[in-house]
Design a protein around this motif. Structure first.
Motif, PDB file in Angstrom:
ATOM      1  N   ILE A 298      -3.807  -2.924  -7.977  1.00 46.17           N
ATOM      2  CA  ILE A 298      -5.054  -3.681  -7.903  1.00 46.17           C
ATOM      3  C   ILE A 298      -6.128  -2.930  -7.113  1.00 46.17           C
ATOM      4  CG2 ILE A 298      -4.015  -5.940  -8.300  1.00 46.17           C
ATOM      5  CD1 ILE A 298      -4.923  -5.064  -4.778  1.00 46.17           C
ATOM      6  N   TRP A 299      -5.760  -1.780  -6.541  1.00 47.12           N
ATOM      7  CA  TRP A 299      -6.731  -0.932  -5.849  1.00 47.12           C
ATOM      8  C   TRP A 299      -6.151   0.464  -5.754  1.00 47.12           C
ATOM      9  CZ3 TRP A 299      -6.784   1.871  -1.160  1.00 47.12           C
ATOM     10  CH2 TRP A 299      -8.045   2.294  -0.728  1.00 47.12           C
ATOM     11  N   SER A 300      -7.003   1.462  -5.851  1.00 49.65           N
ATOM     12  CA  SER A 300      -6.543   2.842  -5.687  1.00 49.65           C
ATOM     13  C   SER A 300      -7.716   3.699  -5.247  1.00 49.65           C
ATOM     14  CB  SER A 300      -5.955   3.384  -6.995  1.00 49.65           C
ATOM     15  OG  SER A 300      -6.949   3.495  -7.990  1.00 49.65           O
ATOM     16  N   VAL A 301      -7.397   4.867  -4.700  1.00 51.94           N
ATOM     17  CA  VAL A 301      -8.433   5.832  -4.357  1.00 51.94           C
ATOM     18  C   VAL A 301      -7.865   7.230  -4.554  1.00 51.94           C
ATOM     19  CG1 VAL A 301      -7.840   5.874  -1.882  1.00 51.94           C
ATOM     20  CG2 VAL A 301     -10.150   6.523  -2.632  1.00 51.94           C
ATOM     21  N   SER A 302      -8.675   8.109  -5.112  1.00 51.75           N
ATOM     22  CA  SER A 302      -8.244   9.477  -5.387  1.00 51.75           C
ATOM     23  C   SER A 302      -9.382  10.440  -5.052  1.00 51.75           C
ATOM     24  CB  SER A 302      -7.854   9.638  -6.858  1.00 51.75           C
ATOM     25  OG  SER A 302      -9.011   9.618  -7.683  1.00 51.75           O
ATOM     26  N   ASN A 303      -9.075  11.732  -5.094  1.00 53.54           N
ATOM     27  CA  ASN A 303     -10.091  12.753  -4.836  1.00 53.54           C
ATOM     28  C   ASN A 303     -11.279  12.656  -5.788  1.00 53.54           C
ATOM     29  OD1 ASN A 303      -9.428  14.235  -2.574  1.00 53.54           O
ATOM     30  ND2 ASN A 303      -8.074  15.630  -3.671  1.00 53.54           N
ATOM     31  N   ASP A 304     -11.019  12.216  -7.016  1.00 52.33           N
ATOM     32  CA  ASP A 304     -12.084  12.149  -8.018  1.00 52.33           C
ATOM     33  C   ASP A 304     -13.188  11.180  -7.623  1.00 52.33           C
ATOM     34  OD1 ASP A 304     -10.699  13.954  -9.560  1.00 52.33           O
ATOM     35  OD2 ASP A 304      -9.743  12.424 -10.805  1.00 52.33           O
ATOM     36  N   GLU A 305     -12.905  10.281  -6.680  1.00 56.42           N
ATOM     37  CA  GLU A 305     -13.862   9.242  -6.305  1.00 56.42           C
ATOM     38  C   GLU A 305     -14.563   9.528  -4.981  1.00 56.42           C
ATOM     39  OE1 GLU A 305     -11.881   5.189  -7.677  1.00 56.42           O
ATOM     40  OE2 GLU A 305     -10.406   6.538  -6.771  1.00 56.42           O
TER      41      GLU A 305
ATOM     42  N   LEU B 192       0.853  -1.182   0.000  1.00 57.02           N
ATOM     43  CA  LEU B 192       0.000   0.000   0.000  1.00 57.02           C
ATOM     44  C   LEU B 192       0.892   1.236   0.000  1.00 57.02           C
ATOM     45  CD1 LEU B 192      -3.030   0.863   0.253  1.00 57.02           C
ATOM     46  CD2 LEU B 192      -2.635   0.965   2.735  1.00 57.02           C
ATOM     47  N   THR B 193       0.611   2.184  -0.893  1.00 56.55           N
ATOM     48  CA  THR B 193       1.516   3.316  -1.098  1.00 56.55           C
ATOM     49  C   THR B 193       0.749   4.622  -1.215  1.00 56.55           C
ATOM     50  OG1 THR B 193       3.087   1.896  -2.252  1.00 56.55           O
ATOM     51  CG2 THR B 193       3.329   4.254  -2.582  1.00 56.55           C
ATOM     52  N   GLY B 194       1.127   5.599  -0.394  1.00 55.61           N
ATOM     53  CA  GLY B 194       0.608   6.951  -0.520  1.00 55.61           C
ATOM     54  C   GLY B 194       1.444   7.734  -1.511  1.00 55.61           C
ATOM     55  N   CYS B 195       0.787   8.434  -2.434  1.00 55.10           N
ATOM     56  CA  CYS B 195       1.479   9.103  -3.546  1.00 55.10           C
ATOM     57  C   CYS B 195       1.372  10.619  -3.460  1.00 55.10           C
ATOM     58  CB  CYS B 195       0.942   8.593  -4.878  1.00 55.10           C
ATOM     59  SG  CYS B 195       1.263   6.839  -5.169  1.00 55.10           S
ATOM     60  N   THR B 196       1.526  11.176  -2.298  1.00 59.09           N
ATOM     61  CA  THR B 196       1.688  12.602  -2.014  1.00 59.09           C
ATOM     62  C   THR B 196       0.748  13.508  -2.798  1.00 59.09           C
ATOM     63  OG1 THR B 196       3.540  12.789  -3.590  1.00 59.09           O
ATOM     64  CG2 THR B 196       4.085  12.278  -1.331  1.00 59.09           C
ATOM     65  N   ILE B 197       1.323  14.491  -3.528  1.00 60.07           N
ATOM     66  CA  ILE B 197       0.508  15.555  -4.098  1.00 60.07           C
ATOM     67  C   ILE B 197      -0.282  15.147  -5.342  1.00 60.07           C
ATOM     68  CG2 ILE B 197       1.763  17.477  -3.083  1.00 60.07           C
ATOM     69  CD1 ILE B 197       3.374  17.712  -5.624  1.00 60.07           C
ATOM     70  N   ALA B 198      -0.207  13.874  -5.709  1.00 59.47           N
ATOM     71  CA  ALA B 198      -1.167  13.350  -6.684  1.00 59.47           C
ATOM     72  C   ALA B 198      -2.527  13.145  -6.035  1.00 59.47           C
ATOM     73  CB  ALA B 198      -0.679  12.022  -7.262  1.00 59.47           C
ATOM     74  N   ASN B 199      -2.565  13.256  -4.672  1.00 64.34           N
ATOM     75  CA  ASN B 199      -3.798  12.995  -3.926  1.00 64.34           C
ATOM     76  C   ASN B 199      -4.340  11.616  -4.282  1.00 64.34           C
ATOM     77  OD1 ASN B 199      -3.667  15.513  -2.648  1.00 64.34           O
ATOM     78  ND2 ASN B 199      -4.614  16.496  -4.426  1.00 64.34           N
ATOM     79  N   LEU B 200      -3.439  10.655  -4.219  1.00 59.77           N
ATOM     80  CA  LEU B 200      -3.692   9.295  -4.698  1.00 59.77           C
ATOM     81  C   LEU B 200      -3.036   8.292  -3.754  1.00 59.77           C
ATOM     82  CD1 LEU B 200      -4.476   7.287  -7.080  1.00 59.77           C
ATOM     83  CD2 LEU B 200      -2.166   7.745  -7.959  1.00 59.77           C
TER      84      LEU B 200
END
Length: 289
Positions: free
Chosen positions: A208-215, A189-197
């Motif tokens: 295989i899983w992700s979450v972003s502001n768009d969702e 599991l990885t936090g991707c900083t200013i990608a807000n991802l």
């Protein structure tokens, strides 16, 4: 039956360093900005310290419940960006600089007991590494920001696994790897900083899983630095650039429903954190953070 609201007590590292209760009360604080930290089972707190006049190259410290420094170590290069108690009287940290490296340091003597060179760019020391962790197999999991990679190193410094963070919002530099957590199922599991991802890689490096502001309603992420996977499978993510009374922590389910958020009036955002309890009940097991 109406479900009671979720509460969490948590430790926060960042421009302010503190432990906050589930009801919002500050229970403990330390007067130094920090990058990383853990509340140990005995109540002591270990900290990765920002650079300062006292720690010009950053440092690490273990502090008791009363704020007394029991052990500290001063960095020798540009920054110290992570800390982890790895047992047998040793703390792990990383140093950023011209020779980026992982160190295991003896808590009694302050001696460096093991050193591993990190294969990272040296143009920007601040964007070399963050939340490095020693794994159960003895290897080290290293998020490398500007390299846009998460890498697993052996104690000899060999890279045995890596995954590349994705380009996001049509920009190659946004998704810097900050937190990397090896889950019990072998995923990362990885936090991707200013990608807000935030993304979850499988063993092959596939997302295989992700979450972003768009969702998410309200677009609550503002620099996804620290991440923690809770025992119930939910994920808590920080919004490091949040200030004032903006959302600073968000808990989401696997199907991307927001079930808890934290706001407070403390000006600094939260760099990394540790969720300590849920509705007053301490979390059990190894924190996945």
């Amino acid at each position: 039956m109406r479900q009671e609201p979720i509460t969490h007590a948590f430790f926060a590292a960042g421009g302010a360093t503190y432990i906050r209760s589930g009801s919002g009360q500050i229970l403990w604080e330390f007067p130094h900005a920090t990058r990383d930290g853990w509340v140990l089972p005995n109540g002591n707190v270990i900290l990765a310290l920002n650079k300062s006049a006292q720690y010009p190259g950053g440092g690490i410290a273990e502090v008791d419940k009363n704020g007394k420094v029991l052990f500290d170590w001063k960095g020798t290069q540009s920054e110290v960006n992570t800390v982890q108690d790895i047992g047998k009287g040793r703390l792990l940290c990383t140093e950023a600089g011209n020779k980026p490296r992982i160190l295991e340091i003896d808590k009694k003597s302050g001696e460096i007991k093991h050193e591993v060179a990190i294969q990272a760019q040296t143009k920007d020391h601040h964007l070399q590494t963050r939340m490095t962790r020693k794994l159960k197999n003895g290897n080290y999991l290293v998020p490398q920001l500007l390299d846009k990679m998460v890498r697993e190193y052996t104690p000899k410094g060999e890279i045995v696994w890596e995954a590349k963070t994705p380009n996001w919002e049509n920009s190659a530099f946004l998704s810097w790897a900050f937190t990397a957590i090896r889950l019990d199922n072998g995923n990362t599991l990885t936090g991707c900083t200013i990608a807000n991802l935030t993304v979850e890689f499988d063993k092959t490096g596939k997302i295989i899983w992700s979450v972003s502001n768009d969702e998410l309603e309200g677009r609550p992420f503002n620099d996804c630095c620290g991440v923690q996977r809770l025992p119930n499978g939910n994920t808590v993510i920080t919004a490091h650039h949040a200030q004032g009374n903006e959302v600073k922590l968000v808990e989401i389910t696997r199907d991307k429903k927001i079930v808890w958020t934290h706001r407070d009036t403390t000006k600094p955002g939260i760099h990394h954190f540790q969720i300590l309890d849920t509705n007053g009940k301490p979390l059990k097991g190894r924190p996945l953070k």
